[in-house]
Enzyme design. Structure first.
Site, short mmCIF file in Angstrom:
data_model
loop_
_atom_site.label_atom_id
_atom_site.label_comp_id
_atom_site.label_asym_id
_atom_site.label_seq_id
_atom_site.Cartn_x
_atom_site.Cartn_y
_atom_site.Cartn_z
N HIS A 61 -1.81 -1.88 -5.62
CA HIS A 61 -1.36 -3.26 -5.85
C HIS A 61 -2.60 -4.10 -6.09
CE1 HIS A 61 -2.91 -4.17 -1.86
NE2 HIS A 61 -2.26 -3.11 -1.40
N ASP A 91 -4.18 6.36 6.93
CA ASP A 91 -3.31 7.54 7.01
C ASP A 91 -2.33 7.61 5.83
OD1 ASP A 91 -1.68 5.41 7.91
OD2 ASP A 91 -1.86 6.01 10.01
N HIS A 145 -0.81 -9.74 -0.72
CA HIS A 145 -0.14 -9.21 -1.91
C HIS A 145 1.29 -8.84 -1.51
CE1 HIS A 145 -0.67 -5.32 0.09
NE2 HIS A 145 -1.86 -5.80 0.44
N THR A 195 0.77 -1.25 0.00
CA THR A 195 0.00 0.00 0.00
C THR A 195 0.81 1.30 0.00
OG1 THR A 195 -1.88 -1.05 1.04
CG2 THR A 195 -1.71 1.32 1.35
ZN LIG Z 1 -3.08 -4.92 1.88
#
Ligand SMILES: [Zn+2]
Length: 504
Positions: free
Chosen positions: A309, A163, A447, A81
């Protein structure tokens, strides 16, 4: 073919080419607003899986009226992320922007990507939720460049559930970033940006405090499509409250729908929860575009949509259908690995700081204090891991360029590696195998790898000077920022490695 017919066809072709070429904005032209949208964990193939179930006004407004790059790949490792959000908006990769994971080690210290002990929470009494800022980010974003270009008159704001998904897209020079305090069900920010919340955010929070569904869900709101509704509400409130797209200069709003990642981790890529989440996001996009049309005007804003992703299919689901897949547990491996290293070197304490996103971070201080040879420690660990099942490759990060690995891995590892923050050993599981830690749901997924399921993401453009069309060949997440900057005629972010894409 007669000469005359040939001439007519040639003229039509030329006219089409000229009109396509003319579609690029000239110097001096600018949109009122740039809207960046990231849908967390959105695989590219969701666009086609849900196409017939989407409304005409959400994703399909971007697909049917805008431009789709159908093979946008993430060109670094790992695919998580914080890095995805940062790379989309900086046009560069962890090697340059320094955001090497959601969590990484800076000089041996475990660091959450946007934690900042020098700032305070603004907006609630939950002290830790706002101790965040973009200070670990080393490169500029599209928004930073826009601010630089316009003498800081452009407004740049980030909004998300997470955040890091609000902070990094907006950049270091942003006016604000807002994310959710799950405990109190409120939007917060940090003193990095401001001392008090503006009135329009207080108004949003007042509405949220009355939301019975939110109260009931509490900290689990991320597992509900309600989060998408709240993020859209907040984005629309930002456009209205800050009069975005109403000033002399181009403004920028960075919106991230992050709950799709929480839902994906819990329930994987197939099934009712995922269906519900994406069909709801589709409605939210429609609502956001309608608000933009009303507030900013159709054709006055440019929007792009991508993902940070993708995600693997659940390994059990794959195995049930005779496909090669499985779980790989670094924590289970770690005990045996520590014992193996100790048996070789006689060390009494573990020499591994942590295993994050398929990277092993070594404890260089401990290695030094125990008088051990750093290279030898690495060799022993690599030797052990190479015997370990379900790992295709094990790579010494300092020797990526000379390792016998396929170029696709070599390049993505190099672009993902930072000497100061990036770990010492990369491992690459077999296709379909993924990390299964204590946090994982047995029916969920994760991921972080190079494979298309994690690295192939949507990239859609819509609005100001964007014609309808699609492109099938490979482009990269790092091409997004230079594309937007090229259309705006502003300088690319200061560590940008991507190329501007054209809508041909
Ligand atoms: Zn994730």
């Amino acid at each position: 073919m007669s000469k005359r017919l040939f001439f007519v066809i040639w003229m039509v072709g030329m006219a089409m080419a000229i009109s396509a070429g003319n579609n690029r904005p000239s110097f001096g032209e600018k949109p009122k607003l740039v809207v960046g949208i990231v849908v967390d964990q959105m695989r590219w193939d969701y666009l086609s899986i849900y196409y017939n179930r989407f409304t005409r006004d959400g994703f399909r407004r971007m697909i049917d009226e805008g431009y789709s790059f159908d093979n946008c790949l993430i060109n670094y490792l790992p695919t998580v992320t914080a890095i995805g959000h940062t790379s989309a908006y900086t046009g560069t990769t962890p090697a340059f922007h320094g955001i090497c994971g959601n969590t990484f080690f800076v000089d041996g210290k475990r660091t959450y990507c946007c934690s900042d002990s020098t700032v305070q929470t603004v907006g609630t009494d939950n002290k830790n939720v706002g101790k965040m800022s973009p200070r670990n980010l080393l490169a500029t974003t599209i928004g930073d460049q826009l601010r630089l270009h316009t003498g800081f008159r452009s407004k740049v704001i980030g909004v998300s559930y997470k955040d890091r998904a609000a902070i990094f897209p907006a950049g270091r020079a942003a006016n604000a970033a807002y994310w959710m305090d799950l405990k109190n069900g409120q939007f917060v920010t940090s003193s990095y940006y401001m001392k008090d919340l503006p009135q329009w955010v207080r108004d949003v929070n007042k509405q949220m405090a009355k939301n019975e569904q939110l109260k009931k869900l509490g900290v689990n709101v991320g597992l509900s499509p309600l989060t998408g509704v709240l993020i859209t509400d907040m984005a629309i409130a930002a456009i209205q409250g800050e009069k975005m797209g109403q000033g002399e200069e181009t403004d920028m709003l960075c919106v991230s729908y992050s709950h799709t990642d929480v839902i994906g981790h819990k329930w994987s890529t197939r099934g009712e929860h995922t269906d519900e989440a994406y069909l709801e996001i589709d409605k939210e996009l429609a609502r956001l575009f309608d608000a933009l049309d009303a507030q900013v005007g159709k054709g006055n804003y440019i929007a792009f949509l991508t993902a940070d992703h993708g995600a693997a299919h659940n390994s059990q689901f794959m195995e049930d259908h005779r496909l090669n897949a499985g779980k790989w547990s670094s924590e289970r491996l770690r005990k045996d690995l520590d014992a193996y290293v100790a048996s070789k070197l006689g060390n009494t304490k573990s020499l591994i700081l942590g295993i994050l996103d398929y990277r092993f971070f070594l404890d260089k201080t401990e290695i030094r204090q125990q008088g051990l040879d750093y290279q030898r420690v690495k060799e022993i660990i690599i030797d052990y891991l190479q015997q370990s099942p379900n790992l295709s490759f094990v790579v010494d990060c300092e020797k990526i360029a000379t390792s016998a690995i396929p170029p696709v891995l070599r390049d993505r590892m190099l672009l993902g590696y930072s000497y100061h923050r990036g770990g010492e050993i990369f491992v690459v599981p077999d296709p379909g195998y993924y990390e299964y830690g204590s946090w994982s749901s047995p029916v969920g997924t994760t991921h972080g790898e190079w494979n298309p399921y994690d690295a192939h993401i949507p990239l859609l453009f819509y609005g100001w000077h964007v014609p309808h069309g699609s492109y099938a060949q490979e482009v990269h997440i790092t091409d997004i920022a230079p594309t937007v900057c090229s259309l705006l005629h502003i300088q690319q972010p200061n560590a940008c490695i991507g190329n501007p894409l054209t809508f041909d």
